[in-house]
Design an enzyme around this catalytic site. Structure first.
Site, PDB file in Angstrom:
ATOM      1  N   ARG A 208     -30.497  67.697  73.518  1.00  0.00           N
ATOM      2  CA  ARG A 208     -31.849  67.608  72.988  1.00  0.00           C
ATOM      3  C   ARG A 208     -31.876  68.496  71.738  1.00  0.00           C
ATOM      4  NH1 ARG A 208     -35.371  70.837  76.585  1.00  0.00           N
ATOM      5  NH2 ARG A 208     -35.212  69.113  78.051  1.00  0.00           N
TER       6      ARG A 208
ATOM      7  N   ARG B  45     -45.885  80.752  74.181  1.00  0.00           N
ATOM      8  CA  ARG B  45     -45.003  80.226  73.122  1.00  0.00           C
ATOM      9  C   ARG B  45     -45.628  79.013  72.453  1.00  0.00           C
ATOM     10  NH1 ARG B  45     -40.913  81.743  76.606  1.00  0.00           N
ATOM     11  NH2 ARG B  45     -40.565  79.666  77.426  1.00  0.00           N
TER      12      ARG B  45
ATOM     13  N   ASP C  29     -32.196  74.058  79.178  1.00  0.00           N
ATOM     14  CA  ASP C  29     -32.971  74.479  78.003  1.00  0.00           C
ATOM     15  C   ASP C  29     -32.221  75.594  77.280  1.00  0.00           C
ATOM     16  OD1 ASP C  29     -34.969  72.757  78.802  1.00  0.00           O
ATOM     17  OD2 ASP C  29     -36.369  74.316  79.422  1.00  0.00           O
TER      18      ASP C  29
ATOM     19  N   LYS D 113     -36.595  72.295  67.146  1.00  0.00           N
ATOM     20  CA  LYS D 113     -36.623  73.253  66.028  1.00  0.00           C
ATOM     21  C   LYS D 113     -36.340  74.672  66.505  1.00  0.00           C
ATOM     22  CE  LYS D 113     -39.839  70.592  63.195  1.00  0.00           C
ATOM     23  NZ  LYS D 113     -41.142  70.566  62.509  1.00  0.00           N
TER      24      LYS D 113
HETATM   25  P1  FDA Z   1     -43.967  71.734  64.556  1.00  0.00           P
HETATM   26  O1  FDA Z   1     -44.649  72.680  65.506  1.00  0.00           O
HETATM   27  O2  FDA Z   1     -43.026  72.280  63.545  1.00  0.00           O
HETATM   28  O3  FDA Z   1     -45.056  70.872  63.866  1.00  0.00           O
HETATM   29  C1  FDA Z   1     -44.775  70.082  62.721  1.00  0.00           C
HETATM   30  C2  FDA Z   1     -46.000  69.259  62.369  1.00  0.00           C
HETATM   31  O4  FDA Z   1     -46.198  68.255  63.374  1.00  0.00           O
HETATM   32  C3  FDA Z   1     -47.286  70.063  62.340  1.00  0.00           C
HETATM   33  O5  FDA Z   1     -47.465  70.688  61.103  1.00  0.00           O
HETATM   34  C4  FDA Z   1     -48.310  68.977  62.616  1.00  0.00           C
HETATM   35  O6  FDA Z   1     -48.586  68.245  61.440  1.00  0.00           O
HETATM   36  C5  FDA Z   1     -47.585  68.080  63.601  1.00  0.00           C
HETATM   37  N1  FDA Z   1     -47.891  68.470  64.992  1.00  0.00           N
HETATM   38  C6  FDA Z   1     -47.161  69.282  65.783  1.00  0.00           C
HETATM   39  N2  FDA Z   1     -47.735  69.396  67.001  1.00  0.00           N
HETATM   40  C7  FDA Z   1     -48.858  68.661  66.951  1.00  0.00           C
HETATM   41  C8  FDA Z   1     -49.901  68.382  67.888  1.00  0.00           C
HETATM   42  N3  FDA Z   1     -49.877  68.901  69.116  1.00  0.00           N
HETATM   43  N4  FDA Z   1     -50.909  67.572  67.495  1.00  0.00           N
HETATM   44  C9  FDA Z   1     -50.956  67.044  66.262  1.00  0.00           C
HETATM   45  N5  FDA Z   1     -49.996  67.275  65.314  1.00  0.00           N
HETATM   46  C10 FDA Z   1     -48.971  68.078  65.668  1.00  0.00           C
HETATM   47  N6  FDA Z   1     -37.474  75.122  72.147  1.00  0.00           N
HETATM   48  C11 FDA Z   1     -36.448  75.944  72.475  1.00  0.00           C
HETATM   49  O7  FDA Z   1     -36.228  76.957  71.807  1.00  0.00           O
HETATM   50  N7  FDA Z   1     -35.648  75.628  73.532  1.00  0.00           N
HETATM   51  C12 FDA Z   1     -35.833  74.511  74.282  1.00  0.00           C
HETATM   52  O8  FDA Z   1     -35.075  74.269  75.218  1.00  0.00           O
HETATM   53  C13 FDA Z   1     -36.918  73.647  73.940  1.00  0.00           C
HETATM   54  N8  FDA Z   1     -37.160  72.514  74.648  1.00  0.00           N
HETATM   55  C14 FDA Z   1     -38.118  71.621  74.190  1.00  0.00           C
HETATM   56  C15 FDA Z   1     -38.287  70.399  74.823  1.00  0.00           C
HETATM   57  C16 FDA Z   1     -39.159  69.434  74.276  1.00  0.00           C
HETATM   58  C17 FDA Z   1     -39.305  68.106  74.941  1.00  0.00           C
HETATM   59  C18 FDA Z   1     -39.921  69.753  73.110  1.00  0.00           C
HETATM   60  C19 FDA Z   1     -40.854  68.747  72.499  1.00  0.00           C
HETATM   61  C20 FDA Z   1     -39.794  70.993  72.534  1.00  0.00           C
HETATM   62  C21 FDA Z   1     -38.923  71.942  73.061  1.00  0.00           C
HETATM   63  N9  FDA Z   1     -38.789  73.192  72.482  1.00  0.00           N
HETATM   64  C22 FDA Z   1     -37.733  73.993  72.854  1.00  0.00           C
HETATM   65  C23 FDA Z   1     -39.809  73.661  71.515  1.00  0.00           C
HETATM   66  C24 FDA Z   1     -39.395  73.394  70.089  1.00  0.00           C
HETATM   67  O9  FDA Z   1     -38.310  74.226  69.745  1.00  0.00           O
HETATM   68  C25 FDA Z   1     -40.545  73.677  69.107  1.00  0.00           C
HETATM   69  O10 FDA Z   1     -40.893  75.025  69.201  1.00  0.00           O
HETATM   70  C26 FDA Z   1     -41.784  72.849  69.334  1.00  0.00           C
HETATM   71  O11 FDA Z   1     -41.491  71.538  69.711  1.00  0.00           O
HETATM   72  C27 FDA Z   1     -42.629  72.819  68.033  1.00  0.00           C
HETATM   73  O12 FDA Z   1     -41.955  72.166  66.996  1.00  0.00           O
HETATM   74  P2  FDA Z   1     -42.224  70.613  66.596  1.00  0.00           P
HETATM   75  O13 FDA Z   1     -40.948  70.027  66.150  1.00  0.00           O
HETATM   76  O14 FDA Z   1     -42.877  69.936  67.754  1.00  0.00           O
HETATM   77  O15 FDA Z   1     -43.232  70.592  65.399  1.00  0.00           O
END
Ligand code: FDA
Length: 304
Positions: free
Chosen positions: A181, A285, A133, A184
């Site tokens: 991976r 977080r 990670d 964001k």
């Molecule tokens: P974001 O939170 O930007 O959401 C975008 C839109 O998607 C929202 O406005 C909503 O419309 C929809 N949405 C999001 N979540 C939803 C929900 N639960 N239900 C319904 N709609 C939803 N970070 C890091 O810094 N280091 C790491 O190693 C990792 N590892 C990691 C592994 C995996 C498998 C994942 C999925 C994520 C990570 N992360 C991470 C976290 C990542 O950096 C990030 O903070 C989160 O995934 C949130 O960003 P998203 O891209 O999911 O969407």
């Protein structure tokens, strides 16, 4: 404004050492049990099996970070090895995810490297993969240096690139051939090093995904964002990128219907399954990045 305040509040809680320590003794609170799959290996493996039955693979994360003693880091390393052995023995489809600060990065880099080698050696024996990670910006360069050094001996290791960092495009260029991976980014970083506006983060994230999909090395798209997911699907079709060149990844407990739908559509879906007693920082977080997730906490409080 309120969202920005709650974001900062939860980020501050996630880094609070006393609360993180105390929470290990509390057991799950505030609804954390909905996004953390139990405290022990057995519960975690059970969850992996349930997901595997739905056609979803997993990556297990034994929660822990920022350890400050060699004993704790050695314990974490031994535990990671046990997790790999449990994956192999049970025959479930799962990789392992680890954090460098869980394995002693802040104590002694050479010691952390040796711990990582022990983990990768076990993983290699069982033909398993380990994803490192990415933590906060302070540890980004050293994590990438570590990955490059480990890859001189092991090819079963990859890492994570965060779309919110200005440096990520350059990092990506240097990691051709490494399983990554793309996410964001989950930490609070200053404007000197990271995009601050959500639209800027999304744009840069999308830019990295396109570049990587065209480059051709296997890539995981770690996001719950349906806009990004839909764009990936369309882009892959348009550029004839086969489904076995990428996978979607989501966190355990989030958007389960979408996870299953993607599997039905023929995409690879992997769920990141955190487990263990060290849940507090991870859970805070999740609350910071999406205010709606606070409803978990409220429901959890009400059910107490
Ligand atoms: P974001 O939170 O930007 O959401 C975008 C839109 O998607 C929202 O406005 C909503 O419309 C929809 N949405 C999001 N979540 C939803 C929900 N639960 N239900 C319904 N709609 C939803 N970070 C890091 O810094 N280091 C790491 O190693 C990792 N590892 C990691 C592994 C995996 C498998 C994942 C999925 C994520 C990570 N992360 C991470 C976290 C990542 O950096 C990030 O903070 C989160 O995934 C949130 O960003 P998203 O891209 O999911 O969407």
């Amino acid at each position: 404004m309120l969202a920005a305040v709650s974001k900062s509040f939860f980020y501050a809680l996630s880094e609070n050492k006393s609360l993180n320590k105390a929470a290990k003794k509390w057991g799950f609170r505030f609804g954390a049990g909905q996004v953390v799959a139990g405290v022990d290996i057995e519960s975690a493996i059970r969850k992996v099996k349930e997901l595997n039955d739905l056609g979803i693979t997993a990556t297990l994360d034994h929660l822990g970070e920022f350890v400050s003693s060699r004993e704790e880091a050695t314990e974490s390393t031994d535990y990671c090895i046990k997790v790999l052995e449990a994956i192999a023995e049970s025959g479930v489809k799962s990789t392992l995810s680890v954090k460098m600060t869980q394995l002693g990065l802040d104590i002694d880099q050479e010691f952390c490297f040796e711990n990582m080698c022990r983990i990768l050696e076990t993983a290699k024996t069982h033909d398993l993969f380990v994803q490192i990670d990415m933590e906060d910006f302070k540890r980004c360069q050293i994590t990438l240096d570590m990955v490059k050094r480990l890859r001189q001996t092991y090819d079963n290791v990859g890492t994570v690139i965060q779309g919110y960092l200005y440096r990520s495009e350059e990092d990506l260029d240097q990691l051709n051939g490494v399983v990554l991976r793309l996410v964001k980014g989950a930490y609070k970083e200053p404007a000197e090093v990271a995009f601050q506006e959500k639209s800027q983060v999304d744009d840069n994230y999308w830019k990295l995904i396109q570049k990587r999909l065209l480059e051709g090395t296997f890539t995981a798209i770690g996001s719950h964002d349906h806009n990004i997911i839909n764009k990936v699907k369309a882009f892959a079709k348009e550029h004839h990128i086969p489904n076995d060149q990428f996978e979607f990844q989501m966190l355990y407990g989030f958007r389960t219907e979408l996870q299953e739908q993607l599997v039905k559509e023929g995409y690879n879906m992997r769920v990141y399954i955190p487990f263990g007693t060290d849940w507090f920082g991870y859970f805070m977080r999740r609350l910071a990045e999406r205010p709606q997730n606070v409803s978990f906490a409220l429901k959890g409080l009400l059910s107490k």
